[in-house]
Design an enzyme around this catalytic site. Structure first.
Site, PDB file in Angstrom:
ATOM      1  NE  ARG A 176      -3.981  -1.992   2.076  1.00  0.00           N
ATOM      2  CZ  ARG A 176      -3.822  -3.049   2.849  1.00  0.00           C
ATOM      3  NH1 ARG A 176      -2.817  -3.081   3.702  1.00  0.00           N
ATOM      4  NH2 ARG A 176      -4.648  -4.061   2.773  1.00  0.00           N
ATOM      5  CE  LYS A 198      -0.311  13.779 -14.510  1.00  0.00           C
ATOM      6  NZ  LYS A 198      -1.272  14.028 -15.589  1.00  0.00           N
ATOM      7  CD  GLU A 240       7.003  17.981 -22.137  1.00  0.00           C
ATOM      8  OE1 GLU A 240       6.357  18.818 -21.475  1.00  0.00           O
ATOM      9  OE2 GLU A 240       6.455  17.086 -22.815  1.00  0.00           O
ATOM     10  CE  LYS A 280       4.663  18.046 -13.413  1.00  0.00           C
ATOM     11  NZ  LYS A 280       4.704  16.793 -14.117  1.00  0.00           N
ATOM     12  CD  GLU A 290      -4.228  15.830 -14.993  1.00  0.00           C
ATOM     13  OE1 GLU A 290      -4.157  14.662 -14.650  1.00  0.00           O
ATOM     14  OE2 GLU A 290      -3.725  16.292 -16.027  1.00  0.00           O
ATOM     15  NE  ARG A 294      -0.416  17.407 -12.341  1.00  0.00           N
ATOM     16  CZ  ARG A 294       0.176  16.646 -11.447  1.00  0.00           C
ATOM     17  NH1 ARG A 294      -0.217  16.653 -10.204  1.00  0.00           N
ATOM     18  NH2 ARG A 294       1.168  15.846 -11.781  1.00  0.00           N
ATOM     19  CG  ASN A 298      -2.499  18.174 -20.122  1.00  0.00           C
ATOM     20  OD1 ASN A 298      -1.463  17.585 -19.836  1.00  0.00           O
ATOM     21  ND2 ASN A 298      -3.633  17.948 -19.496  1.00  0.00           N
ATOM     22  CG  HIS A 301       0.058  17.303 -23.704  1.00  0.00           C
ATOM     23  ND1 HIS A 301       0.928  18.372 -23.656  1.00  0.00           N
ATOM     24  CD2 HIS A 301       0.685  16.282 -23.068  1.00  0.00           C
ATOM     25  CE1 HIS A 301       2.018  18.006 -23.002  1.00  0.00           C
ATOM     26  NE2 HIS A 301       1.893  16.745 -22.640  1.00  0.00           N
ATOM     27  CG  HIS A 305      -2.256  12.820 -26.324  1.00  0.00           C
ATOM     28  ND1 HIS A 305      -2.995  13.311 -25.277  1.00  0.00           N
ATOM     29  CD2 HIS A 305      -1.018  12.581 -25.824  1.00  0.00           C
ATOM     30  CE1 HIS A 305      -2.232  13.374 -24.188  1.00  0.00           C
ATOM     31  NE2 HIS A 305      -1.035  12.933 -24.493  1.00  0.00           N
ATOM     32  CG  HIS A 317       4.982  12.875 -25.027  1.00  0.00           C
ATOM     33  ND1 HIS A 317       3.639  12.964 -25.317  1.00  0.00           N
ATOM     34  CD2 HIS A 317       5.202  13.699 -23.977  1.00  0.00           C
ATOM     35  CE1 HIS A 317       3.071  13.803 -24.471  1.00  0.00           C
ATOM     36  NE2 HIS A 317       3.992  14.265 -23.646  1.00  0.00           N
TER      37      HIS A 317
HETATM   38  N1  LIG Z   1       4.329  10.904 -14.667  1.00  0.00           N
HETATM   39  C1  LIG Z   1       4.404  12.022 -15.326  1.00  0.00           C
HETATM   40  O1  LIG Z   1       4.037  13.082 -14.840  1.00  0.00           O
HETATM   41  C2  LIG Z   1       4.962  12.001 -16.711  1.00  0.00           C
HETATM   42  C3  LIG Z   1       5.212  13.201 -17.379  1.00  0.00           C
HETATM   43  C4  LIG Z   1       5.785  13.141 -18.637  1.00  0.00           C
HETATM   44  C5  LIG Z   1       6.092  11.912 -19.213  1.00  0.00           C
HETATM   45  N2  LIG Z   1       5.819  10.768 -18.534  1.00  0.00           N
HETATM   46  C6  LIG Z   1       6.137   9.460 -19.114  1.00  0.00           C
HETATM   47  O2  LIG Z   1       7.525   9.430 -19.335  1.00  0.00           O
HETATM   48  C7  LIG Z   1       7.830   8.567 -20.432  1.00  0.00           C
HETATM   49  C8  LIG Z   1       8.784   9.279 -21.354  1.00  0.00           C
HETATM   50  O3  LIG Z   1       9.938   9.590 -20.626  1.00  0.00           O
HETATM   51  P1  LIG Z   1      11.362   9.667 -21.314  1.00  0.00           P
HETATM   52  O4  LIG Z   1      11.285  10.512 -22.506  1.00  0.00           O
HETATM   53  O5  LIG Z   1      12.328   9.997 -20.244  1.00  0.00           O
HETATM   54  O6  LIG Z   1      11.541   8.189 -21.881  1.00  0.00           O
HETATM   55  P2  LIG Z   1      12.472   6.957 -21.497  1.00  0.00           P
HETATM   56  O7  LIG Z   1      12.420   6.679 -20.070  1.00  0.00           O
HETATM   57  O8  LIG Z   1      12.078   5.857 -22.424  1.00  0.00           O
HETATM   58  O9  LIG Z   1      13.919   7.468 -21.895  1.00  0.00           O
HETATM   59  C9  LIG Z   1      14.208   7.749 -23.237  1.00  0.00           C
HETATM   60  C10 LIG Z   1      15.468   7.031 -23.695  1.00  0.00           C
HETATM   61  O10 LIG Z   1      16.604   7.668 -23.166  1.00  0.00           O
HETATM   62  C11 LIG Z   1      17.471   6.704 -22.558  1.00  0.00           C
HETATM   63  N3  LIG Z   1      18.196   7.408 -21.510  1.00  0.00           N
HETATM   64  C12 LIG Z   1      17.716   7.824 -20.324  1.00  0.00           C
HETATM   65  N4  LIG Z   1      18.628   8.565 -19.691  1.00  0.00           N
HETATM   66  C13 LIG Z   1      19.728   8.573 -20.473  1.00  0.00           C
HETATM   67  C14 LIG Z   1      20.990   9.189 -20.360  1.00  0.00           C
HETATM   68  N5  LIG Z   1      21.313   9.986 -19.341  1.00  0.00           N
HETATM   69  N6  LIG Z   1      21.880   8.995 -21.352  1.00  0.00           N
HETATM   70  C15 LIG Z   1      21.560   8.230 -22.430  1.00  0.00           C
HETATM   71  N7  LIG Z   1      20.369   7.648 -22.604  1.00  0.00           N
HETATM   72  C16 LIG Z   1      19.460   7.836 -21.635  1.00  0.00           C
HETATM   73  C17 LIG Z   1      16.535   5.631 -22.108  1.00  0.00           C
HETATM   74  O11 LIG Z   1      17.207   4.409 -21.925  1.00  0.00           O
HETATM   75  C18 LIG Z   1      15.550   5.588 -23.277  1.00  0.00           C
HETATM   76  O12 LIG Z   1      16.096   4.858 -24.327  1.00  0.00           O
HETATM   77  C19 LIG Z   1       6.506   8.227 -21.070  1.00  0.00           C
HETATM   78  O13 LIG Z   1       6.148   6.927 -20.699  1.00  0.00           O
HETATM   79  C20 LIG Z   1       5.536   9.223 -20.468  1.00  0.00           C
HETATM   80  O14 LIG Z   1       4.227   8.723 -20.376  1.00  0.00           O
HETATM   81  C21 LIG Z   1       5.288  10.787 -17.304  1.00  0.00           C
END
Ligand SMILES: NC(=O)c1ccc[n+]([C@@H]2O[C@H](COP(=O)([O-])OP(=O)(O)OC[C@H]3O[C@@H](n4cnc5c(N)ncnc54)[C@H](O)[C@@H]3O)[C@@H](O)[C@H]2O)c1
Length: 412
Positions: A176, A198, A240, A280, A290, A294, A298, A301, A305, A317
């Protein structure tokens, strides 16, 4: 100051009197034989290595984001103040990462976390969004159980948003809820996914369909790790950051414009990350669950999407968000919310930073149809976040179809 007969003795007395105060200062710099410029450079170097602290106040938690160049080597120091306590012996810790990040930074992370003296288990998942699903969460539960994680344990997520989302969801639900620490290694995760609480995994019916709110215990951002980011990932994070500037920080936006116009386009990522995070944090503190404002985060977005969906999720993304911001800006202009100068500035800033602003792979009608699948719809209507000016955006959900199609036409 009166030096009297013996200036040397006076200076010594002064130094002696001030010694306790000098000793209390965290940094000392030897200025002997250095020019004023060299001293200033040395001061700046010290300043850059200091962690910048950003406090976050969530309804059920208070935590600090540390932006700390070289901070990866200090993970144990980040854990220390939390005095994680187990039922008897020191509680075990679990590190979750992906194969790519672990190959680059695993050794450094292990060396640092081992200093806690706590038992440690490492779970390295395959890299990529396609692995952000419940089967891997189940694998995490298995490994947490094998390692004997308890309420006083902590999960340390070292990676991009995929890892913080997945490890965060597992931490939110195991027993939990057990503490988690975010160590974002992508620019996108640093300015977005690691803060705000999130966490989610994908489901065959939709992205991020299974999720929870889970505030981290702490966030450690070491900007040095961005040096190994592939260009595409750097650009996604930059999109971003520019988004944050448009939502709430004109100076951040201007810094992105300026940096792109400089020869070599060198960006001080630490400073940009800090400013983008401040935007943020301000938004999520106002609306942690949200329910209203919040949604401002987006920006772009609703369009993004659709671009992602139509590309079969091959389009990243962040790049889709850049295109979506451009489309949203055209829509804002069409609705008389912003003038052509604001639209031109936003589109130019994205382009100057090598981000895409158009989509000609699909017709406006196809994109509009794909937007119908957006889960951020409210009462059957599409919601748009639209810029009125740099630093001022509004939420609109009564936009006629023709205007959306016209905006899409302008963004081809
Ligand atoms: N929870 C939230 O508020 C929130 C907000 C935005 C995005 N997200 C989620 O985040 C994800 C996207 O995140 P992301 O873009 O970080 O993707 P990711 O975690 O897939 O990382 C992108 C790539 O970069 C590589 N990588 C990471 N750090 C590295 C480094 N320092 N050097 C070299 N390579 C590196 C990873 O191995 C991967 O191949 C999505 O699933 C999205 O839904 C969540």
């Amino acid at each position: 100051m009166l030096w009297g007969e013996d200036p040397d003795a006076a200076l010594r007395a002064l130094l002696h009197a001030r010694q306790p105060a000098y000793a209390a200062l965290p940094h000392h710099l030897d200025t002997t034989h250095r020019t004023a410029e060299q001293v200033a450079e040395a001061v700046l170097a010290l300043y850059r290595c200091e962690p910048r602290l950003l406090p976050v106040q969530a309804p059920d938690a208070r935590y600090t984001v540390r932006i700390w160049p070289g901070g990866l080597a200090h993970l144990a120091d980040v854990l220390a103040p939390h005095a994680l306590r187990g039922s008897g012996a020191p509680p075990p810790l679990a590190i979750v990462s992906d194969e790519t990040v672990w190959a680059l930074y695993g050794e450094q992370v292990l060396t640092s976390v081992r200093q806690t003296g706590q038992p440690l288990t490492t779970i390295v998942l395959p890299t990529g969004e396609q692995h952000k699903h419940l089967d891997n969460v189940r694998l995490l539960y298995d490994r947490f159980a094998d390692a004997g994680l308890e309420r006083g344990s902590a999960v340390i997520a070292v990676g991009g948003g995929v890892i913080s989302d997945m490890a965060g969801y597992a931490a939110a639900t195991y027993l939990r809820g057990i503490p988690m620490i975010n160590v974002p290694t992508t620019l996108l995760a640093a300015v977005d996914a690691s803060v705000g609480g999130k966490v989610a995994v994908d489901h065959p019916r939709g992205k991020n369909l299974i999720g929870a709110f889970k505030q981290p215990l702490a966030v450690l951002i070491d900007p040095q790790v961005f040096e190994t980011l592939p260009e595409r990932e750097r650009l996604c994070g930059l999109a971003e950051i520019i988004k944050a500037g448009i939502i709430g920080d004109p100076a951040l936006f201007a810094a992105c414009e300026d940096a792109a116009s400089q020869a070599g386009g060198s960006l001080d990522l630490s400073a940009l990350v800090e400013r983008a995070l401040a935007v943020k944090i301000a938004v999520v503190q106002q609306d942690p669950y949200e329910q209203g404002q919040r949604a401002l985060l987006n920006l772009g977005h609703t369009f993004a999407h659709a671009y992602e969906l139509l590309s079969g999720y091959r389009l990243s993304h962040g790049l889709a968000v850049a295109q979506g911001i451009a489309a949203a800006t055209h829509l804002a202009e069409l609705r008389g919310l912003c003038g052509p100068e604001t639209r031109a500035r936003i589109v130019a800033a994205l382009r100057a930073n090598a981000l895409p602003t158009t989509c000609d792979a699909h017709t406006p009608a196809e994109i509009y149809a794909a937007m119908g699948a957006d889960k951020k719809r409210r009462g059957g209507r599409l919601r748009f976040v639209l810029p009125r000016a740099i630093g001022d955006v509004v939420i609109e959900d009564d936009v006629p179809d023709e205007q959306v199609l016209a905006a899409l036409e302008r963004s081809r």
